[in-house]
Design a protein around this motif. Structure first.
Motif, PDB file in Angstrom:
ATOM      1  N   CYS A  94      33.050  63.426 -24.112  1.00 24.91           N
ATOM      2  CA  CYS A  94      33.446  64.832 -24.297  1.00 24.91           C
ATOM      3  C   CYS A  94      32.826  65.447 -25.551  1.00 24.91           C
ATOM      4  O   CYS A  94      32.673  66.667 -25.623  1.00 24.91           O
ATOM      5  N   GLU A 118      34.978  66.415 -15.711  1.00 22.77           N
ATOM      6  CA  GLU A 118      34.826  67.611 -16.547  1.00 22.77           C
ATOM      7  C   GLU A 118      34.960  67.180 -17.998  1.00 22.77           C
ATOM      8  O   GLU A 118      35.730  66.278 -18.318  1.00 22.77           O
ATOM      9  N   GLY A 120      34.607  69.845 -20.652  1.00 18.98           N
ATOM     10  CA  GLY A 120      34.840  71.015 -21.491  1.00 18.98           C
ATOM     11  C   GLY A 120      33.692  71.215 -22.457  1.00 18.98           C
ATOM     12  O   GLY A 120      32.711  70.470 -22.468  1.00 18.98           O
ATOM     13  N   ASP A 121      33.788  72.214 -23.309  1.00 20.70           N
ATOM     14  CA  ASP A 121      32.773  72.436 -24.335  1.00 20.70           C
ATOM     15  C   ASP A 121      33.399  73.236 -25.475  1.00 20.70           C
ATOM     16  O   ASP A 121      34.491  73.797 -25.331  1.00 20.70           O
ATOM     17  N   ASN A 124      34.864  76.862 -24.826  1.00 19.11           N
ATOM     18  CA  ASN A 124      36.165  77.100 -24.177  1.00 19.11           C
ATOM     19  C   ASN A 124      37.279  76.275 -24.824  1.00 19.11           C
ATOM     20  O   ASN A 124      38.348  76.073 -24.235  1.00 19.11           O
ATOM     21  N   PHE A 126      37.282  73.146 -25.380  1.00 18.26           N
ATOM     22  CA  PHE A 126      37.430  71.879 -24.659  1.00 18.26           C
ATOM     23  C   PHE A 126      38.643  71.926 -23.729  1.00 18.26           C
ATOM     24  O   PHE A 126      39.475  71.011 -23.722  1.00 18.26           O
ATOM     25  N   ASP A 127      38.734  72.977 -22.950  1.00 21.98           N
ATOM     26  CA  ASP A 127      39.868  73.139 -22.034  1.00 21.98           C
ATOM     27  C   ASP A 127      39.518  72.523 -20.674  1.00 21.98           C
ATOM     28  O   ASP A 127      38.703  73.071 -19.929  1.00 21.98           O
ATOM     29  N   PHE A 128      40.103  71.384 -20.369  1.00 21.87           N
ATOM     30  CA  PHE A 128      39.886  70.730 -19.074  1.00 21.87           C
ATOM     31  C   PHE A 128      41.006  69.738 -18.838  1.00 21.87           C
ATOM     32  O   PHE A 128      41.785  69.443 -19.756  1.00 21.87           O
ATOM     33  N   GLN A 130      42.299  66.572 -18.982  1.00 22.43           N
ATOM     34  CA  GLN A 130      41.903  65.334 -19.652  1.00 22.43           C
ATOM     35  C   GLN A 130      42.264  64.080 -18.856  1.00 22.43           C
ATOM     36  O   GLN A 130      41.472  63.132 -18.775  1.00 22.43           O
ATOM     37  N   SER A 133      39.977  63.658 -15.689  1.00 25.16           N
ATOM     38  CA  SER A 133      38.609  63.317 -16.071  1.00 25.16           C
ATOM     39  C   SER A 133      38.519  61.928 -16.674  1.00 25.16           C
ATOM     40  O   SER A 133      37.581  61.174 -16.397  1.00 25.16           O
ATOM     41  N   PRO A 216      37.147  67.067 -28.160  1.00 20.89           N
ATOM     42  CA  PRO A 216      38.532  67.526 -28.028  1.00 20.89           C
ATOM     43  C   PRO A 216      39.520  66.529 -28.609  1.00 20.89           C
ATOM     44  O   PRO A 216      39.251  65.334 -28.684  1.00 20.89           O
TER      45      PRO A 216
END
Length: 272
Positions: A94, A118, A120-121, A124, A126-128, A130, A133, A216
């Motif tokens: 990540c 996913e 994130g980045d 955003n 790091f909104d995914f 977790q 993933s 993240p």
């Protein structure tokens, strides 16, 4: 084969087998400081002088002669497999690395494509998801370790026992293996057993967490990432780590060891 991943102080006061994601940055800096009275300016993994490393050609004959004769105290450090694999995921998969890019170039795009991960980045925040993933990443980690597909396993998630074993198999012997979770106690025992050119007061040493801040933050307790299938995969990959280093496989929420490491058992089981 030699002694890959092995570091030694220039004074030959101590020898250390690096295990990735197990406080290796802090340990390397302590070793550097114990010789020179200053820390290496930067990530200790980038140093090319001031500390002998097997990756440096000029260091190899010195490390080999020392280890085979067991001239110096030799140690390594291990960590709970549950927290170690989570740390590898958040940092290496990540996170954005020191060079400003993703780890290993095309690795993350491969994971997105083949495993639906996913990451994130920073844009955003790091909104995914977790948990989802991470569990998919764990499947990938198992595939690399079990079948070396779609790539060879990476040092950051290959089993600790594999790293520890090469030192033994090629003729080395450990005097101490301690836990990251009880770092101060273990590292102090190492320092008490050796003589260093510069005095080291462990309470004054900062923690060199080179992976922190790259990616993240973990949003959930450790146990939330591991369902029944994930734990099955963890046992398939890391059963030797749990057994030899005395970690609690049945309870991911318990990061502390549940027994003492038996050095003779480690040497017997990893020396073949």
């Amino acid at each position: 084969m030699g002694f890959p991943g092995t570091w030694m102080t220039e004074s030959e006061s101590v020898v250390y087998r690096v295990v990735p994601k197990c406080a290796c940055s802090t340990i390397g800096q302590i070793m550097f400081y114990s010789d020179h009275g200053t820390f290496f300016d930067g990530d200790i993994h980038d140093s090319t002088e001031g500390l002998h490393k097997w990756a440096q050609e000029g260091s190899q004959p010195l490390i080999e002669a020392n280890v085979l004769a067991h001239k110096s105290y030799a140690f390594t450090c291990v960590r709970n497999p549950y927290t170690r694999i989570l740390s590898s995921f958040f940092d290496k998969i990540c996170g954005i690395q020191r060079n400003g890019r993703r780890y290993r170039g095309n690795l993350v795009p491969l994971l997105i494509q083949k495993y639906g991960i996913e990451v994130g980045d920073p844009e955003n925040g790091f909104d995914f998801d977790q948990v989802k993933s991470f569990r998919r990443f764990l499947l990938f980690a198992r595939d690399t370790i079990r079948w070396r597909r779609p790539m060879d396993p990476d040092i950051h998630w290959s089993a600790m026992s594999g790293h520890v074993a090469t030192f033994i198999a090629n003729g080395g012997r450990y005097d101490k293996i301690f836990w990251t979770e009880q770092f101060n106690d273990g590292m102090q025992q190492v320092l008490d057993a050796i003589e260093t050119p510069q005095p080291v007061a462990l309470s004054d040493i900062p923690r060199f967490n080179e992976s922190e801040g790259h990616g993240p933050k973990r949003a959930h307790p450790v146990e939330d990432y591991f369902d029944d299938l994930s734990m099955h995969l963890m046992y398939e990959i890391y059963n030797r780590d749990f057994d030899l280093f005395r970690y609690d496989f049945d309870n991911p929420a318990n990061k502390m060891p549940v027994g003492e490491i038996d050095l003779d058992e480690v040497h017997a089981k990893l020396g073949d």
